[in-house]
Scaffold this motif. Structure first.
Motif, PDB file in Angstrom:
ATOM      1  N   ARG A   1       2.236  -4.604  -2.931  1.00 17.12           N
ATOM      2  CA  ARG A   1       3.177  -4.707  -4.049  1.00 17.12           C
ATOM      3  C   ARG A   1       4.584  -4.337  -3.602  1.00 17.12           C
TER       4      ARG A   1
ATOM      5  N   GLU B   1       3.145  -7.625  -7.744  1.00 18.94           N
ATOM      6  CA  GLU B   1       2.084  -7.865  -6.766  1.00 18.94           C
ATOM      7  C   GLU B   1       2.484  -8.969  -5.794  1.00 18.94           C
TER       8      GLU B   1
ATOM      9  N   VAL C   1      -4.337  -4.546  -1.462  1.00 18.07           N
ATOM     10  CA  VAL C   1      -3.305  -4.951  -2.413  1.00 18.07           C
ATOM     11  C   VAL C   1      -1.952  -4.640  -1.800  1.00 18.07           C
TER      12      VAL C   1
END
Length: 203
Positions: free
Chosen positions: A165, A146, A163
């Protein structure tokens, strides 16, 4: 006479103790306050803190490709440029057709250097619940380290999540996914380019 001698000895002892205390205090101040000879100075760390990190240019050096005349409102909402990335392609897409979006597009944003190209996929649904379901599916499929995560806020109100990653298939690349109300976005490409791009993306 003995009392006088005792008082004199006691006075000398107190003077010695006070003098010793003063010496110790001065030594501590000298060591840790000024000039600070006992404090370890890491020249490399200091240089690193003082090093100026070059910022990415805020405008592109290449022109953005114009959108088609029949572009939808969603496509028109996509920026011509983000920092020094200019839109160089915009095409209808079916990557997420299983989720039944109202419309979906894949775009390329470029600095002129192919290695920094960012591929952006965007789609819109009729409800925020439908777009959230797609966001959850995309975010859940990411398995790399992450790089960032949080809420997407518009005028202080939470409208979705994001998010980013590391790409599990290539650790030099990254993938960022975010939801903004009824729309979902996915940006992929070289890690640094993706991080700069999605953090500055206006939607």
């Amino acid at each position: 006479m003995s009392n006088t001698q005792g008082s004199s000895s006691h006075g000398k002892l107190v003077a010695v103790v006070v003098a010793a205390a003063v010496v110790i205090i001065l030594a501590v101040l000298s060591a840790f306050v000024w000039p600070g000879w006992a404090i370890r100075h890491d020249a490399g760390q200091q240089d690193q803190q003082n090093e100026q990190v070059a910022e990415r240019p805020s405008t592109p050096s290449i022109d953005a490709v114009a959108l088609p005349e029949d572009a939808t409102e969603l496509l028109k909402a996509m920026p011509d440029s983000v920092l020094n990335f200019a839109r160089t392609a915009a095409d209808a897409s079916t990557d997420w057709s299983d989720a039944s979006p109202l419309e979906e597009y894949t775009m390329t944003y470029s600095t002129g250097e192919a290695a920094e190209d960012v591929t952006l996929t965007v789609a819109q649904w009729s409800t925020a619940d439908s777009s959230k379901a797609q966001y959850d599916a995309l975010a859940g499929a990411l398995s790399g380290e992450e790089l960032g995560a949080g809420d997407v806020k518009v005028s202080g109100e939470t409208k979705g999540s994001y998010v980013a990653r590391v790409d599990a298939a290539d650790d030099t690349k990254a993938v960022a996914v975010w939801q903004n109300d009824t729309a979902v976005f996915r940006a992929s490409g070289a890690e640094e380019a993706v991080m700069d791009f999605y953090m500055a993306f206006p939607l």
